[in-house]
Structure formats: structure tokens, C-alpha cells
Write a protein that holds these residues in place. Sequence first.
Motif, PDB file in Angstrom:
ATOM      1  N   LYS A 118       0.833  -1.213   0.000  1.00 19.96           N
ATOM      2  CA  LYS A 118       0.000   0.000   0.000  1.00 19.96           C
ATOM      3  C   LYS A 118       0.864   1.259   0.000  1.00 19.96           C
ATOM      4  O   LYS A 118       0.592   2.216  -0.732  1.00 19.96           O
ATOM      5  CB  LYS A 118      -0.921   0.015   1.224  1.00 19.96           C
ATOM      6  N   LEU A 173      -8.029  -2.307  -6.898  1.00 23.25           N
ATOM      7  CA  LEU A 173      -6.764  -2.279  -7.626  1.00 23.25           C
ATOM      8  C   LEU A 173      -6.995  -2.338  -9.134  1.00 23.25           C
ATOM      9  O   LEU A 173      -7.931  -2.990  -9.597  1.00 23.25           O
ATOM     10  CB  LEU A 173      -5.897  -3.460  -7.200  1.00 23.25           C
ATOM     11  N   VAL A 189       0.639  -1.151  -8.829  1.00 21.28           N
ATOM     12  CA  VAL A 189       0.228  -2.406  -8.209  1.00 21.28           C
ATOM     13  C   VAL A 189      -1.069  -2.868  -8.860  1.00 21.28           C
ATOM     14  O   VAL A 189      -2.069  -2.143  -8.860  1.00 21.28           O
ATOM     15  CB  VAL A 189       0.028  -2.250  -6.692  1.00 21.28           C
ATOM     16  N   SER A 238       2.455   1.771  -3.375  1.00 18.54           N
ATOM     17  CA  SER A 238       1.512   2.157  -4.424  1.00 18.54           C
ATOM     18  C   SER A 238       1.264   3.659  -4.479  1.00 18.54           C
ATOM     19  O   SER A 238       0.754   4.169  -5.481  1.00 18.54           O
ATOM     20  CB  SER A 238       0.177   1.426  -4.229  1.00 18.54           C
TER      21      SER A 238
END
Length: 369
Positions: free
Chosen positions: A67, A149, A77, A70
Motif C-alpha cells: 500500500k 486495484l 500495483v 503504491s
Amino acid sequence: MPLNSRIINLNEEQDYRLICVSDIHGGLDLFKKLIEKVDFKQSDYLVIIGDFIEKGKFNKETLLYIKELSEKDNIIVLSGNCEAFISRLILQKNNCKKIMRYIKYKPHKSIFDEWIEELNINIDEIDGDNLQNILIQNYKDDIEFLGMLPIALEIEDFIFVHAGINEKEDWKESTLKTFLYCEQFYKKNNKSGKTVVVGHWPASNYRDYSINCDSIIDNEKKIICIDGGYNVKKIAQLNALIIEKTNGEYNIYNESADEFHKYIVIEDSFGTKEIPRKIGWPNNRIEIIEHKKEFSVCKRLDTGELINVKNEIIELGDEGYYCNQDYQEYYLTVDKGQVIDVVDIYGSYALATLNGEYGWIKKNFIEKL
């Protein structure tokens, strides 16, 4: 959310270096080791193509780390089937029974185990509906991150996706199931005109005569498979596909990291001359013909061939005996003074690798460095 809105397009006219990793499966320490090994810099792209959680020991820590990564502009990701599956189990109310079955009967480690332990939940004293609510209350940001995502990245001549694309010229018309769950994509036709980089299916599964886990880079088919089988197979590694663009030309190669131990050979050993055909899932069932101390004589049920199988590799399942990991009746040829990587010690033998091949060597012929 429309699928096209979850496809990222990058236009990069300058030279660049791109590092792609897949199927980390909760292996945060090895992932960090790999990124350090390839000397990832702020000027590089880093693309993670899914399945960074589930099956490993450090799923929660891996999720938090990914996380954070990203949020950087040069790191992308993508979702794998594991991320999509976990988010659906929690967010969709009709999965309240399924989430309980998964937690109780899954054969591997899960982020659920870490969340449940952290919240001190007794899984036998809660129902799926309440568990979903509690997890959303405590891990809302993490769960939404998993569920939102992107699913694919297109950059110049490359497509990055977790599992595969449909056999269509317009690859963006592929289904979500294909993007995330496509099996054996390397055996399918790539009609996109671009090189497709995938994980999901361990590269070693495609090799009939080798347990080698390196990425498969097929320039003719324009398919690259980079899943090293980590936390799925006993013999496994994490792969990093490196794409370097210089003056319009691409240099593509593989780097890897593993958890094997280095040993030095203290006595010459002459092994097998020819590499035999591998036993691997799903053709891994055997019949024991004669049980012996170290290697038992067995018959392969797929070919009828008689082979000697290390006893520790033989396991009894619902449908009979099978090899519990990829296996070859292969013995390494080594010279005194050579350094080899040892996967594990089984009885009087070590399973080791040298020059990309895996085989057996007597453990009293080696010493740990």
C-alpha cells in the motif's frame, strides 16, 4: 466499475528501466531482498502484478508495505485473484457463509489468520455476517484497497496482467475472470500483438524436464511468465523481470531471490547423465511398488514408468499416493570446491541446485558455508 476503467495506459517515449514482480504471496522479506538485489531506484518503474497476499506468513505486513509503495508515481500495483477473492469475501454479504468455510478449511496461511488473531476473535463463536462487519470496521481502507486495484497495465509494446488475456486482437475486451484466473496462459494464443507479462501459473509447471523456476521469456509467442512458485511450491523463488529500454531497443532478462542455503562440495560426485521427465502437478500420482529405506520404487500413473522416489516426497491423499512436490530422479554431478544451493536435507541426501537444475547429492559430500 467498468473493466476499462481499471486498465492503466502509460506512454513512455524516453528510455526506462522497468522491474516486474508477481506472486509475492506474503513473502515480504524475500520481496525486499529481491528489490535490493535488482537495485531498484526512484528512476525505475516497479510493477507488481498481483497475488502479493495469501499463502505466506506475513500477509498483513506485505499488504501494508505494498500500500505504501503504491502511493509513489513510479510504482504500479495490479490485482491478482487473491486480492480480488479476499475483498469479495468481505464486501459481498452473500459470501457470509463462504468466508467462514474458507477460513476454517483453507490449506494455507491467510491474511484472515493475522486479522483474526490481532482482533482476538474466536472463529468458532462468530458467524460470517458479524465477521464481515467487524473486518470492515477495523480494516476498511485495506479491504477497499484490495478491491479497487487496477487489473492491467499497457505500456508501449507490453501488457502486464496477473493471469492472462482472451484470444482477441482487442485484448481489453477480455473478461475479469481471464485477467485474474486464466490457467496455463502460456499454452494459449496471444493475438494482442504486444508482449504479455503474466504471473499466476508457476513457470516451472510448463517445464517437462526441469524444476527450474526462472521466468519464461518467449519472444516468438510474445508471452513472458514470471511466477516463481513462491509459497506455493517447495522448490520456489521470487522472480523480477527486468525490461530496459535504450535507444528504442529492449533488453529483457530475469533476476531472482530464494531462501536456499549455500553449501560447499567437499567430495566429487558423478550424477545422472540425462535429465529425466519431471513429475509435477497435476500428473503427480504414483503407486509404490517396493518400499526402501531412502528411495522407494514407484510407478508413475501417467506414464507407467518405474522410478525411484525419495520417501519424504511421497504422500498419501484421498486418491492414493502422490509426489508432494515437483520431483525428478536426478543426481547432481559436482566437483570438490563448487558452491551449491541446498533446498533441504532429506535423510542421507540433500536436494540441491546447480546451474539451474535440481537434484540429489549425499549430504556427507557437502558442508554448509
